[in-house]
Design a protein around this motif. Sequence first.
Motif, PDB file in Angstrom:
ATOM      1  N   GLY A   1      -3.899  -1.712   9.152  1.00  7.80           N
ATOM      2  CA  GLY A   1      -4.491  -3.026   8.911  1.00  7.80           C
ATOM      3  C   GLY A   1      -5.907  -3.132   9.447  1.00  7.80           C
ATOM      4  O   GLY A   1      -6.775  -3.776   8.854  1.00  7.80           O
TER       5      GLY A   1
ATOM      6  N   ALA B   1       0.819  -1.214   0.000  1.00 13.14           N
ATOM      7  CA  ALA B   1       0.000   0.000   0.000  1.00 13.14           C
ATOM      8  C   ALA B   1       0.861   1.275   0.000  1.00 13.14           C
ATOM      9  O   ALA B   1       0.695   2.152  -0.853  1.00 13.14           O
ATOM     10  CB  ALA B   1      -0.944  -0.011   1.198  1.00 13.14           C
TER      11      ALA B   1
ATOM     12  N   PHE C   1       0.235   1.075  16.577  1.00 14.55           N
ATOM     13  CA  PHE C   1      -0.440   2.339  16.894  1.00 14.55           C
ATOM     14  C   PHE C   1       0.562   3.473  17.122  1.00 14.55           C
ATOM     15  O   PHE C   1       0.485   4.226  18.081  1.00 14.55           O
ATOM     16  CB  PHE C   1      -1.389   2.136  18.096  1.00 14.55           C
TER      17      PHE C   1
END
Length: 179
Positions: A110, A17, A71
Amino acid sequence: MKTLVIVSHPYPERSKATKALEEIAATVPGVTVRNLETLYGNNINGFDLTAEQKAQEEADRVVYLFPIHWFNLTPMLKAYLNEVWAYGWAFGPDAAALKGKEMQVVTTAGASKFTYSAEGLIKSSMEDVLTPMKASAYYVGMKYNQPLAFHNAIGASDEAIAEYQKAFVTLLNLPLATA
Ligand SMILES: Cc1cc2nc3c(=O)[nH]c(=O)nc-3n(C[C@H](O)[C@H](O)[C@H](O)COP(=O)(O)O)c2cc1C
């Protein structure tokens, strides 16, 4: 208007991506792409400060493109802030190199949008997760644009990737905010 895209991905050989987003950004007029791992590997002390600061100074909008891993920011992006956003240049008395520029975060994740909600597993929004970027932007006097996040980005289909690219190009072509 000049846009600088700072890309960071610690595992470039595994990226689909981010890589696709980086590639499409490089085709947009007025956009300069600098990939931290391509330039410096994983060397957190290896930044060419003069080149990085010059690239920032020349830009009106700075886009930070990276995947969410635990995160958080990627290690090289965090190191970039530590080194490049130096005292006396980005902050401190009379330091205003980034003042008035736009920060635009573009990220891939994700997990789903629902996961990143008060009802979701992590009980935190994407905005919460990106707080270090928002706080850093405001600290040095930048404008902070609404982040663009691509969810469900693990093993995204070619169709999904093409949609990500389209959305990113649209964003890169937006005029500067006037406020
Ligand atoms: C080490 C590691 C940690 C990850 N942690 C998260 C996470 O905290 N939240 C999330 O939504 N996705 C997480 N993911 C998924 C990545 O965000 C996803 O694989 C990436 O955005 C896809 O982009 P890419 O093809 O450029 O790697 C993680 C992936 C890896 C490899």
